[in-house]
Scaffold this motif. Structure first.
Motif, short mmCIF file in Angstrom:
data_model
loop_
_atom_site.label_atom_id
_atom_site.label_comp_id
_atom_site.label_asym_id
_atom_site.label_seq_id
_atom_site.Cartn_x
_atom_site.Cartn_y
_atom_site.Cartn_z
N THR A 292 0.83 -1.20 0.00
CA THR A 292 0.00 0.00 0.00
C THR A 292 0.87 1.26 0.00
O THR A 292 0.59 2.21 -0.72
CB THR A 292 -0.90 0.02 1.25
N LYS A 293 1.87 1.17 0.80
CA LYS A 293 2.76 2.33 0.87
C LYS A 293 3.37 2.60 -0.50
O LYS A 293 3.47 3.74 -0.94
CB LYS A 293 3.86 2.03 1.88
N ILE A 294 3.77 1.56 -1.08
CA ILE A 294 4.37 1.71 -2.39
C ILE A 294 3.38 2.34 -3.37
O ILE A 294 3.73 3.23 -4.15
CB ILE A 294 4.80 0.33 -2.95
N ARG A 295 2.20 1.88 -3.28
CA ARG A 295 1.19 2.44 -4.18
C ARG A 295 1.05 3.93 -3.98
O ARG A 295 0.96 4.71 -4.91
CB ARG A 295 -0.15 1.75 -3.93
N ARG A 296 1.02 4.27 -2.75
CA ARG A 296 0.88 5.71 -2.46
C ARG A 296 2.09 6.47 -2.95
O ARG A 296 1.99 7.57 -3.46
CB ARG A 296 0.69 5.92 -0.97
N LEU A 297 3.20 5.85 -2.76
CA LEU A 297 4.41 6.55 -3.20
C LEU A 297 4.41 6.75 -4.70
O LEU A 297 4.89 7.75 -5.21
CB LEU A 297 5.66 5.76 -2.77
N TYR A 298 3.85 5.82 -5.36
CA TYR A 298 3.76 6.00 -6.81
C TYR A 298 2.88 7.20 -7.12
O TYR A 298 3.16 7.98 -8.02
CB TYR A 298 3.16 4.75 -7.45
N ASP A 299 1.83 7.28 -6.38
CA ASP A 299 0.94 8.42 -6.60
C ASP A 299 1.71 9.73 -6.42
O ASP A 299 1.66 10.63 -7.24
CB ASP A 299 -0.24 8.37 -5.62
N ILE A 300 2.38 9.76 -5.31
CA ILE A 300 3.13 10.98 -5.01
C ILE A 300 4.21 11.22 -6.06
O ILE A 300 4.37 12.34 -6.55
CB ILE A 300 3.78 10.86 -3.62
N ALA A 301 4.89 10.17 -6.34
CA ALA A 301 5.99 10.30 -7.30
C ALA A 301 5.49 10.82 -8.64
O ALA A 301 6.16 11.60 -9.31
CB ALA A 301 6.69 8.96 -7.48
N ASN A 302 4.33 10.40 -8.99
CA ASN A 302 3.79 10.87 -10.26
C ASN A 302 3.60 12.37 -10.26
O ASN A 302 3.89 13.05 -11.24
CB ASN A 302 2.47 10.18 -10.57
N VAL A 303 3.11 12.84 -9.18
CA VAL A 303 2.89 14.27 -9.11
C VAL A 303 4.22 15.01 -9.05
O VAL A 303 4.43 16.00 -9.75
CB VAL A 303 2.03 14.63 -7.88
N LEU A 304 5.09 14.50 -8.24
CA LEU A 304 6.40 15.15 -8.13
C LEU A 304 7.12 15.13 -9.48
O LEU A 304 7.84 16.06 -9.82
CB LEU A 304 7.25 14.46 -7.07
N SER A 305 6.91 14.08 -10.18
CA SER A 305 7.53 13.99 -11.49
C SER A 305 6.96 15.06 -12.41
O SER A 305 7.68 15.69 -13.19
CB SER A 305 7.31 12.62 -12.11
N SER A 306 5.69 15.22 -12.32
CA SER A 306 5.07 16.24 -13.15
C SER A 306 5.62 17.61 -12.81
O SER A 306 5.71 18.49 -13.66
CB SER A 306 3.55 16.24 -12.93
N LEU A 307 5.97 17.75 -11.59
CA LEU A 307 6.51 19.03 -11.16
C LEU A 307 7.98 19.12 -11.53
O LEU A 307 8.65 20.12 -11.28
CB LEU A 307 6.37 19.18 -9.64
N GLU A 308 8.46 18.03 -12.04
CA GLU A 308 9.87 17.95 -12.42
C GLU A 308 10.80 18.09 -11.22
O GLU A 308 11.89 18.64 -11.31
CB GLU A 308 10.20 19.02 -13.46
N LEU A 309 10.32 17.61 -10.17
CA LEU A 309 11.16 17.63 -8.98
C LEU A 309 11.94 16.33 -8.88
O LEU A 309 13.01 16.27 -8.31
CB LEU A 309 10.30 17.82 -7.73
N ILE A 310 11.34 15.33 -9.40
CA ILE A 310 12.03 14.05 -9.39
C ILE A 310 11.87 13.39 -10.74
O ILE A 310 11.06 13.81 -11.56
CB ILE A 310 11.49 13.10 -8.32
N LYS A 311 12.62 12.41 -10.90
CA LYS A 311 12.57 11.72 -12.17
C LYS A 311 12.81 10.24 -11.89
O LYS A 311 13.60 9.88 -11.03
CB LYS A 311 13.66 12.27 -13.06
N LYS A 312 12.14 9.50 -12.61
CA LYS A 312 12.26 8.08 -12.34
C LYS A 312 13.53 7.49 -12.92
O LYS A 312 13.93 7.80 -14.03
CB LYS A 312 11.07 7.35 -12.94
N VAL A 313 14.10 6.65 -12.14
CA VAL A 313 15.31 5.97 -12.59
C VAL A 313 15.26 4.54 -12.08
O VAL A 313 14.35 4.18 -11.34
CB VAL A 313 16.58 6.64 -12.05
N HIS A 314 16.19 3.83 -12.50
CA HIS A 314 16.26 2.48 -11.98
C HIS A 314 17.63 2.26 -11.38
O HIS A 314 18.64 2.58 -11.99
CB HIS A 314 16.02 1.46 -13.08
N VAL A 315 17.60 1.76 -10.24
CA VAL A 315 18.88 1.47 -9.61
C VAL A 315 19.14 -0.02 -9.75
O VAL A 315 18.33 -0.85 -9.38
CB VAL A 315 18.85 1.83 -8.12
#
Length: 850
Positions: A292-315
């Motif tokens: 669940t947490k992960i799901r929420r984080l995805y939600d957040i990450a999506n928004v933050l990404s839209s704001l260009e604050l973060i960007k998805k990468v793969h480690v």
DNA sequence: TGATCCCGCCAACGT
DNA sequence: ACGTTGGCGGGATCA
């Protein structure tokens, strides 16, 4: 008012919007599985944004509506047709694809409605109903977006159904606050713990870290953050908003904090989730909760990404690819430095009004691009070539920018930050270009000297367990840590040959520099081998070091190995100090450059040699002596200055990272050494060079008389060459004048040489301004480009090929600002600032972007 | 498959 | 009571 959404409408809308804004975007194509949807349909986001912003809100919505109705009827008919003639599943396929309904897209659309920096005059109210309707999404989704925006204070709730739009006006301040909160919350340590735990778990190492874990997290419970507010930005409708805020809002803030406090600003979802959960319930980390947490984080990450604050990468590490996000937002420096810096920078508007890009903008202005496109191509050879070219350019035409591929950037860099949206487009375009090259390897965070974690040196164990902090109020990441990250820990060594004591200024790790502990980033003291290798900087050493590096790099694959390394007893300080000395001597009669050049393998070395500090003769420049220091290594810059002294320039011994590795730890055991901080002590000019490119320097070295100056100058010139910078530009804060004793160094105190250096540096944009202060702080360099890649992330509006001077780099090393501040050498040698801890990357961490 | 994350139920809250 | 918020997690999609 109904939330009933007609799939029809939705389809129409999303398509119309897309069509209108991005006619050539594949997104407009029906969501067929086969359709080659671009990996990043929103890459041209800024395009969309800019275009939309170009129109006034009224026009915008008008057009939207028109489009909507227009398309609606059209699609309506189509729908009927489909419904009647298509099979169920076929009809299904005609539905808007999932992507078209993604939160990220929604967020984009949402953001497009409002300006980044709204004028107070404008009507910035947001009516959720309207928005939901216009964007054709159910209200529920809007909440997701708004909540995250709210966490960044980009919007604030006024009342039910009503929000105020602030745009990015408060963004930077919010980030600062968040960073502070994150530090207070010891997130850095938590991350380390979690990673460490993972690591141990992975290898079945006894993991009774639980207690430790508990303590770490436990200590937080009291100081647990709820919601970080900005003064004047409190929830106005707090009462209306009393719902337990463990919500998306808070989660979002915490997520952001994680980025702000971790050194490679990359946070994996897994870690983030664990931390966020950990805070609440330490134990039962049941699967579902995690999910669940992960799901929420995805939600957040999506928004933050839209704001260009973060960007998805793969480690990528041993265990495979892990989803993670990389901070691409503005760099947030510790407040103190920040303030000072701002005060110093007169060419830029205060961040308050230019939140996001101000600093970057600042640095851009201060350091006009030199036209060097720093690539992070994996090929070391290429790298070196590039460096060489760069150097040539610099030497021949220091100030003439040579545009290789950053033309747009250069132009853009001149734009006022208001134009951020414009550059954004270019950014994306360029980003696309270099995308392939974006594959980068993070072989850990390179060498990091964490002064704040002395105990960690010999043991892999973080000091956390040793001293659970009770100082939640401390800004330092670790309560345990002495407030030393703000000071450099000088170690003075006698210099037998010349009788000149040297100080080794190591790059102390500031709060945010704390290396994340993990399988990827192993905290570990230098292997003795390194020290040995250092004792004499001769070709042998050179050859050897690469090997060692190799070993280190292998470590990732062999955990036990790295552990073993960890267990290695620290080298005797005495020995090391002696070695240091020897080394300096050895430098005199060495010309490593040639070897470097001729030896392809040494390319590796080149990377790993990035300097982290300097050996600085504490006495005045002495002829014949400094000459002894061939600058065959790329040195990190180390400008040092004791608050109360006016330091004339002195010789500087570049210390390569690897050397530091070897020297560093032992160094800190050198307490018995005499500390002789001569009032005239030191002033080191920024120096950074690539060992393989210092041929000229070598020559200089042969001329004792001008050695220091030459050395310095040449290194200065070399700086750009020696730096491997990621394609991403990053913020360049200049902690330069953060010294309280700012005015101490009157020009009169500067000797000619320094003056020269300064001028030269300035000419090369190395100095912010002709201010007589190259010695105001200590700067060190990360070992290799990886560090830059990982920790020197670009600030928000980032242009891919942004050329940058090395100066920018060393002014913005991970240790950067903190390092510079309160640079006060303790007079007793037992620096309170404590010894440094070396964080040596043990594993290869590959970060790839999608 | 695992990574993503849309969707909407339904409970907490506010009015 | 009813509307607003938004936690939550099933399960669809994507890669």
């Amino acid at each position: 008012r109904s939330i009933l959404k007609t799939p029809l409408k939705q389809a129409a809308t999303s398509q119309s919007v897309l069509t209108e804004i991005q006619p050539d975007q594949p997104l407009t194509t029906p969501p067929k599985p086969k359709d080659p949807l671009p990996a990043e349909p929103w890459t041209p986001t800024s395009n969309l944004k800019m275009l939309i912003s170009a129109a006034s809100p009224e026009i915008r919505s008008r057009e939207q509506r028109r489009e909507l109705s227009h398309n609606t009827s059209e699609v309506l008919q189509a729908k009927h047709c489909l419904q009647e003639h298509l099979l169920g599943d076929e009809y299904e396929k005609s539905q808007p694809s999932r992507k078209e309904k993604s939160l990220g897209l929604l967020c984009h659309k949402f953001l497009a409605r409002y300006p980044d920096y709204p004028s107070t005059a404008e009507n910035n109210y947001i009516c959720l109903d309207e928005v939901a309707e216009e964007l054709n999404v159910e209200r529920r989704r809007i909440y997701d977006v708004v909540n995250v925006l709210e966490s960044l204070h980009m919007v604030s709730r006024l009342a039910k159904n009503r929000y105020a739009w602030h745009g990015r006006h408060h963004l930077f301040k919010t980030l600062e606050a968040l960073k502070k909160a994150g530090e207070k919350n010891k997130y850095t340590q938590q991350i380390q713990l979690i990673k460490k735990r993972e690591y141990e778990h992975e290898f079945d190492l006894n993991s009774e870290r639980n207690e430790e874990m508990a303590r770490c997290f436990g200590s937080n419970k009291h100081s647990e953050i709820s919601f970080v507010e900005l003064p004047g930005m409190e929830f106005r409708a707090a009462s209306v908003n009393s719902r337990k805020d463990k919500s998306l809002r808070v989660m979002s803030q915490k997520f952001v904090m994680l980025f702000l406090v971790s050194t490679p600003q990359i946070v994996s979802l897994e870690v983030a989730a664990k931390i966020l959960i950990g805070e609440e319930q330490l134990e039962d980390l049941d699967k579902s909760k995690f999910k669940t947490k992960i799901r929420r984080l995805y939600d957040i990450a999506n928004v933050l990404s839209s704001l260009e604050l973060i960007k998805k990468v793969h480690v990528t590490e041993e265990r495979g690819r892990k989803p993670a996000f990389k901070w691409t937002g503005p760099e947030v420096l510790p407040n103190i430095q920040d303030t000072k810096l701002e005060a110093t920078c007169t060419t830029c508007p205060p961040p308050s009004s230019e939140s996001t890009p101000s600093k970057e903008q600042c640095s851009k202005n201060l350091f006009p691009s030199r036209g060097k496109n720093f690539t992070r191509h994996p090929s070391l050879i290429k790298l070196v070539k590039t460096i060489e070219n760069d150097r040539r350019k610099v030497q021949s035409a220091p100030t003439s920018p040579v545009k290789i591929s950053g033309g747009i950037d250069q132009n853009l860099s001149a734009f006022p930050s208001k134009m951020a949206q414009g550059p954004a487009i270019a950014k994306y375009q360029l980003a696309g270009q270099s995308k392939k090259e974006m594959k980068m390897q993070l072989s850990g965070s390179a060498l990091e000297c964490n002064v704040s974690l002395p105990e960690a040196v010999p043991k892999v164990e973080p000091p956390l367990s040793a001293a659970p902090s009770q100082l939640p109020a401390l800004p330092q990441p670790l309560g345990v840590c002495p407030p030393c990250h703000s000071a450099v820990s000088p170690v003075i060594l006698p210099h037998p040959p010349a009788g000149v004591p040297y100080a080794i200024y190591l790059h102390p790790s500031p709060a945010h520099t704390v290396t994340t502990y993990s399988p990827s980033f192993m905290l570990q003291p230098l292997p003795c081998a390194n020290v040995t290798g250092i004792q004499s900087m001769n070709s042998k050493v050179l050859n050897k070091i690469p090997t060692e590096e190799g070993d280190n790099q292998m470590a990732p694959d062999d955990p036990s190995k790295s552990l073993t390394a960890d267990e290695k007893p620290p080298i005797k300080s005495e020995t090391s100090s002696q070695r240091c000395l020897k080394r300096s001597q050895a430098l005199q009669d060495n010309n490593l450059i040639k070897r470097c050049r001729s030896d392809e393998e040494s390319l590796d070395t080149a990377l790993t040699f990035f300097p982290s500090g300097y050996l600085i003769p504490l006495t005045q420049y002495t002829h014949g002596n400094e000459a002894a220091f061939p600058n065959k290594e790329k040195a990190g810059i180390c400008s040092l200055q004791h608050p109360s002294y006016s330091p004339p320039i002195a010789g500087v011994i570049p210390v390569t990272a690897s050397e530091l590795k070897a020297v560093n730890i032992p160094t800190f055991h050198l307490t018995p050494l005499n500390i002789m901080l001569s009032p005239t002590s030191v002033a080191a000019a920024p120096v950074l060079s690539n060992p393989c490119l210092s041929s000229s320097s070598t020559r200089a070295a042969q001329k004792p008389s001008s050695s220091v100056l030459n050395f310095t100058l040449q290194h200065v010139g070399l700086i750009p060459a020696g730096v491997q910078v990621s394609a991403n530009p990053f913020l360049q804060h200049m902690p330069l004048s953060s010294q309280p004793e700012h005015g101490n160094c009157s020009s009169e105190n500067m000797n000619v040489q320094e003056e020269k250096v300064r001028k030269y540096a300035f000419a090369n944009n190395i100095l912010q301004k002709p201010k007589p202060r190259i010695h105001a702080g200590f700067f060190s360099f990360p070992l290799n480009d990886n560090v830059f890649l990982s920790s020197l992330q670009p600030s928000v509006p980032k242009e891919p090929q942004e050329p940058q001077t090395v100066t920018e780099n060393f002014f913005r090393t991970p240790g950067g600002p903190n390092t510079v501040s309160s640079l006060s050498a303790t007079s007793d040698g037992t620096d309170r600032t404590s010894p440094g801890t070396l964080y040596i990357p043990q594993r290869k961490l590959e970060v790839s972007e999608d």
